[in-house]
Write a protein that holds these residues in place. Sequence first.
Motif, short mmCIF file in Angstrom:
data_model
loop_
_atom_site.label_atom_id
_atom_site.label_comp_id
_atom_site.label_asym_id
_atom_site.label_seq_id
_atom_site.Cartn_x
_atom_site.Cartn_y
_atom_site.Cartn_z
N GLU A 97 0.97 -1.36 -0.29
CA GLU A 97 -0.02 0.24 -0.27
C GLU A 97 0.38 1.52 0.10
N ARG A 98 2.22 1.28 1.22
CA ARG A 98 2.23 3.02 0.59
C ARG A 98 3.00 3.01 -0.40
N THR A 100 2.38 1.98 -3.14
CA THR A 100 1.17 2.15 -4.25
C THR A 100 0.81 3.39 -4.13
N ASN A 101 1.05 3.70 -2.72
CA ASN A 101 0.48 5.57 -2.91
C ASN A 101 1.91 6.70 -3.45
N ALA A 104 1.55 6.86 -7.06
CA ALA A 104 0.90 6.85 -7.53
C ALA A 104 0.10 9.40 -7.21
N SER A 105 0.86 8.95 -6.00
CA SER A 105 1.41 10.85 -5.72
C SER A 105 2.75 11.14 -6.58
#
Length: 127
Positions: A97-98, A100-101, A104-105
């Motif tokens: 998740e980290r 991916t985040n 995405a940012s």
Amino acid sequence: MTPLNVRSWAEEVAVLMASRLGGVRRGEVVTLDVMLRRRGRALPRKLYRKAVILRDAEAVTNIPKIARQTNFAPAAQAHADLVAYLKPFGRLTRVQERATNFAASVVFGLLVLGAVILWVLVWRGWL
């Protein structure tokens, strides 16, 4: 099994639910009751019932006279089952998740930068 154990079990399950299922704002301290209201239905039905047992046992610990008379064995079993379900999904999922985040940012930042550059080119008359 003391009432203090039951409170720590409920806190542990609430933290695991928050990390696995989400539903918590940054810096917010959650209780098991709050997590069951927000994300409880994301649990399988049998585990949701066990989480309710643990929540009710935690509520009983606030009344000392009743807490001394209560058998917390079902709460202990509920805690063990919930932790066994929620714990394995922790580390790898959080790392994914980290990543991916972060990606995405970065993509969002590049998209905004491209839009600003395009706007400047149009504003200057070069496009």
